[in-house]
Design an enzyme around this catalytic site. Structure first.
Site, PDB file in Angstrom:
ATOM      1  N   CYS A   1       0.832  -1.198   0.000  1.00  0.00           N
ATOM      2  CA  CYS A   1       0.000   0.000   0.000  1.00  0.00           C
ATOM      3  C   CYS A   1       0.867   1.249   0.000  1.00  0.00           C
ATOM      4  O   CYS A   1       2.098   1.193   0.032  1.00  0.00           O
ATOM      5  CB  CYS A   1      -0.925   0.008   1.215  1.00  0.00           C
ATOM      6  SG  CYS A   1      -0.033   0.018   2.788  1.00  0.00           S
TER       7      CYS A   1
ATOM      8  N   CYS B   1       3.222   1.591   2.924  1.00  0.00           N
ATOM      9  CA  CYS B   1       4.466   0.825   2.755  1.00  0.00           C
ATOM     10  C   CYS B   1       5.465   1.628   1.937  1.00  0.00           C
ATOM     11  O   CYS B   1       6.664   1.669   2.249  1.00  0.00           O
ATOM     12  CB  CYS B   1       4.183  -0.510   2.085  1.00  0.00           C
ATOM     13  SG  CYS B   1       3.118  -1.629   3.028  1.00  0.00           S
TER      14      CYS B   1
ATOM     15  N   ASP C   1     -16.173  12.597 -15.976  1.00  0.00           N
ATOM     16  CA  ASP C   1     -15.378  13.070 -17.099  1.00  0.00           C
ATOM     17  C   ASP C   1     -16.341  13.424 -18.232  1.00  0.00           C
ATOM     18  O   ASP C   1     -17.475  12.937 -18.271  1.00  0.00           O
ATOM     19  CB  ASP C   1     -14.401  11.968 -17.532  1.00  0.00           C
ATOM     20  CG  ASP C   1     -13.531  12.401 -18.689  1.00  0.00           C
ATOM     21  OD1 ASP C   1     -13.090  13.562 -18.694  1.00  0.00           O
ATOM     22  OD2 ASP C   1     -13.309  11.586 -19.596  1.00  0.00           O
TER      23      ASP C   1
ATOM     24  N   ASP D   1     -13.109   7.342 -18.434  1.00  0.00           N
ATOM     25  CA  ASP D   1     -12.846   6.298 -19.427  1.00  0.00           C
ATOM     26  C   ASP D   1     -11.462   6.363 -20.049  1.00  0.00           C
ATOM     27  O   ASP D   1     -11.075   5.456 -20.776  1.00  0.00           O
ATOM     28  CB  ASP D   1     -13.883   6.377 -20.554  1.00  0.00           C
ATOM     29  CG  ASP D   1     -13.619   7.552 -21.489  1.00  0.00           C
ATOM     30  OD1 ASP D   1     -13.293   8.654 -20.982  1.00  0.00           O
ATOM     31  OD2 ASP D   1     -13.733   7.373 -22.714  1.00  0.00           O
TER      32      ASP D   1
ATOM     33  N   ASP E   1      -7.698   9.580 -16.898  1.00  0.00           N
ATOM     34  CA  ASP E   1      -8.585   9.431 -15.737  1.00  0.00           C
ATOM     35  C   ASP E   1      -8.128   8.327 -14.786  1.00  0.00           C
ATOM     36  O   ASP E   1      -8.684   8.191 -13.688  1.00  0.00           O
ATOM     37  CB  ASP E   1     -10.015   9.102 -16.196  1.00  0.00           C
ATOM     38  CG  ASP E   1     -10.610  10.196 -17.057  1.00  0.00           C
ATOM     39  OD1 ASP E   1     -10.453  11.377 -16.701  1.00  0.00           O
ATOM     40  OD2 ASP E   1     -11.223   9.873 -18.092  1.00  0.00           O
TER      41      ASP E   1
END
Length: 721
Positions: free
Chosen positions: A34, A37, A442, A617, A621
């Protein structure tokens, strides 16, 4: 096999040194999952003497450490990483891929073994249950059936339970108790009591319960692993857009070098049709750049000397000479990939809730079982009877219902959404989706169809310009050619970067492109227009639009009906964004945003305690999708966006967004009901078992019954259909 590492000067042989005394050490770090970390490892290594910088990539597991001089100790760097609780070895790409796949293979094999055991053990336990229906087996046959069940279930349970046993041991070693601790103890104790009853010719054994519980829990564990693997795949898809080789210029001579060896200040050549290898600035040349990765829009960007270039952008029309301003691992693409990785590696809120419950459950339940054993023995019961009563306490309170409370609901809700054309990639996604209160959309490809379309042009005029349009790769020219269909292509075509294309149509010279290029003076140029004309003749203007989706207005209204606020974040210019926002009645919108701007906007909303759903999409993004509370992408989105999103919806409409939120909210209510039932069940069952009112067999039935109630409640929202 990984190399055998020696501490001390031997590691110096693996440091790539440059001519100025600096160098680079590359390590493979295992166990990092993560953003926390990443921060912990990079901060610890950065603080060491002689270290100029450290960069950890979650996708590959590679820790790249820049060294400045003799003070840097490679052995100390490795020891520092291992002291933080991670495994470190010299970086080998093949070994990195193998390490990433090992966990998934282990979980898949464990799931298969548990499923095999759960199915086959029933051949021997079902006959043992016959006594419930007046067809009881004799004592020797019953004991034989239990021994056969033990032969099947015990090795399967011990093998399939290894992921839980390791997690439980690690948690206890750190002085904590997660959900795997009671699961591990329950499985081991169930097997132990079952063996005891079999040896003593008891009436009931519970081998089937142990292996079946592991099978159900491993389903959820494997799906969670697939979510994390999907996040890594999204980052790899993005990094794959980075050119593997760069053309370095040295004294006027071009030489191909791996992009990883490009340094800041290197002069690079980028021919037409090639992607920009690293971030930098144009030194010489002009061209059109496809910056869809950064802006998400189809409009090309004209660049010349001094213009900034981003890694992964596509050079279309002219040869460029650029000066690198960042290494490959510090490029825009790499930064976006890191944001995607860090955003996607989040734990389930319900798992955290279950772990908190386990922190209370473990000491209370096991203390109660110990007190039951001591109290029963003190009251005159024999050790066997006292052990069975203590075992009944542990069996009846085994956290099966608690462990299934969320996964059962998530599986049922995911199936409902699948029938509605929405693919849910993890149960945790439904948890987060149920909490959203703000939706970020978007524009291109989400609210609109995602490709320019010619507006109101007579067919005979389209036919005139079509031969030149077919000779260009500009998005607007492609739209014009698509409208015209197949046909002739102009001859002797020459495309001028950032301006247009010129050629001969039936012997007449013609141009297609910007107004000034075609010869139209004092025309107001727009990003959605093309001009065409023959030399010395009238000029024709073609306009284009990216049409809104048919149900975009209704979709926004449905979201508001759910109590959500809506905002548009787009990389497009302000004009098109303002028009689509006005058409949909959306007041809050922003245009001209880079991927980092979108991430910053998401972070700002989160800082205001807003729970954000991002719908996008494009490649631009992907980082914002991973950063948001929850994220969705249409089925036509690029692979990186689909991999970064929590849910993917098919079809051309946006109705699936509101539908998914409604189902997620229903699933949250069912999950909380299951948690409440699990708590109430344990509060009633534990005292009954301590008082001897529940024997192990009844405890096993009660435990199974509680799990069944949880499963039926999870399925309840679908009964109406």
């Amino acid at each position: 096999m990984s190399p055998v590492l020696a501490r001390g000067p031997d590691l110096e042989a693996f440091v790539r040194r440059d001519g100025e005394g600096g160098g680079r050490l590359e390590l493979l770090v295992a166990g990092a999952r993560c953003a926390a970390c990443i921060r912990k490892i990079e901060a610890a290594v950065d603080a060491l003497p002689g270290v100029a910088g450290a960069r950890l990539n979650l996708t590959t597991g590679k820790l790249a450490v820049d060294l400045t001089g003799p003070d840097a100790r490679p052995d100390v760097i490795m020891e520092t990483v291992e002291a933080l609780g991670y495994r470190a070895s010299l970086f080998d790409p093949a070994q990195a891929v193998a390490a990433q796949d090992q966990e998934g293979r282990e979980l898949a094999v464990a799931l298969g073994v548990a499923g095999f055991g759960a199915g086959n053990v029933m051949m021997f336990t079902v006959p043992a249950w016959a006594g419930l229906f007046g067809q009881e087996l004799n004592a020797s046959t019953l004991t034989l059936m239990y021994w056969m069940a033990a032969i099947v279930a015990t090795p399967c349970a011990l093998f399939a339970g290894r992921p839980f046993f390791r997690s439980a041991w690690t948690s206890l070693w750190r002085g904590k108790a997660n959900m795997d601790v009671p699961i591990s103890i329950g499985v081991i104790l169930t097997l132990a009591v079952s063996f005891s009853e079999t040896l003593l010719h008891g009436r009931h054994a519970y081998f089937d319960a142990a292996v079946t519980l592991l099978f159900l829990l491993l389903i959820g564990r494997y799906l969670d692993h697939r979510l994390r693997a999907s996040a890594r795949s999204a980052a790899r898809d993005l990094l794959a857009l980075q050119a593997p080789v760069a053309l370095r210029l040295h004294h006027g001579v071009e030489s191909g070098v791996p992009v990883a060896q490009v340094r800041v200040g290197d002069r690079l050549a980028v021919p037409p049709g090639q992607r920009i290898p690293v971030d930098g600035q144009v030194e010489a040349g002009v061209s059109d750049i496809d910056n869809a990765l950064i802006t998400g829009e189809t409009a090309l960007t004209a660049v010349g000397p001094g213009a900034r270039l981003h890694a992964g952008a596509l050079n279309l029309t002219g040869r460029l000479v650029m000066v690198a301003s960042a290494r490959s691992e510090d490029s825009t693409l790499a930064a976006i990939a890191r944001l995607m990785e860090a955003g996607a590696q989040s734990r389930s809120a319900y798992v955290r809730l279950a772990d908190k419950a386990a922190a209370l459950y473990v000491p209370i339940v096991h203390a109660a079982a110990a007190l039951t054993f001591v109290g029963a023995w003190a009251l005159g019961l024999g050790p066997r009877e006292a052990l069975l009563r203590a075992a009944a306490v542990l069996i009846v309170t085994c956290p099966c219902a608690l462990g299934l409370a969320a996964p059962a609901v998530q599986i049922a809700a995911s199936a409902r959404l699948f029938r509605k054309g929405v693919l849910v990639k993890s149960g945790a996604a439904l948890e987060r989706l149920a909490e959203v209160d703000h939706v970020v959309l978007d524009k291109t490809g989400v609210l609109t169809e995602g490709r320019p379309r010619l507006v109101d042009a007579p067919a005979h005029l389209v036919a005139l310009a079509a031969p030149l349009a077919r000779a260009s790769r500009h998005p607007l020219a492609l739209a014009l050619a698509r409208e015209a269909g197949l046909g002739l292509v102009a001859q002797a075509c020459v495309e001028t970067a950032g301006q247009g294309v010129e050629g001969l149509i039936q012997g007449r010279r013609a141009r297609l492109g910007r107004a000034a290029f075609v010869g139209v003076e004092q025309a107001q140029g727009a990003e959605t227009e093309l001009w065409f004309g023959f030399e010395g003749d009238l000029k024709i203007r073609f306009t284009f639009e990216d049409a809104p989706r048919a149900d975009a207005v209704q979709a926004v209204a449905d979201l508001r009906a759910l109590g959500l606020t809506v905002e548009i974040l787009s990389g497009d210019l302000a004009g098109p964004v303002s028009r689509i926002a006005a058409a949909l009645g959306v007041v809050d919108w922003r245009a001209g945003l880079t991927p980092f701007d979108k991430v910053e906007a998401i972070d700002t909303l989160k800082a205001r305690n807003r729970k954000v759903l991002m719908v996008g999409d494009g490649l631009n993004d992907a980082a914002a999708l991973a950063r948001a509370q929850a994220s969705m992408a249409p089925g036509a989105a690029v692979d990186a966006a689909q991999n970064a999103a929590d849910l993917v919806f098919t079809g051309e409409g946006l109705a699936a967004v509101a539908t998914a939120i409604g189902v997620a909210r229903s699933a949250r209510a069912r999950a909380l009901q299951n948690f409440a039932f699990s708590a109430a069940y344990n509060l009633l069952a534990m005292p009954a078992a301590m008082a001897g009112l529940v024997n192990p067999f009844i405890a096993a039935l009660a435990m199974s019954g509680s799990s069944m109630v949880v499963l039926l409640n999870a399925l309840r929202p679908g009964w109406r259909r």
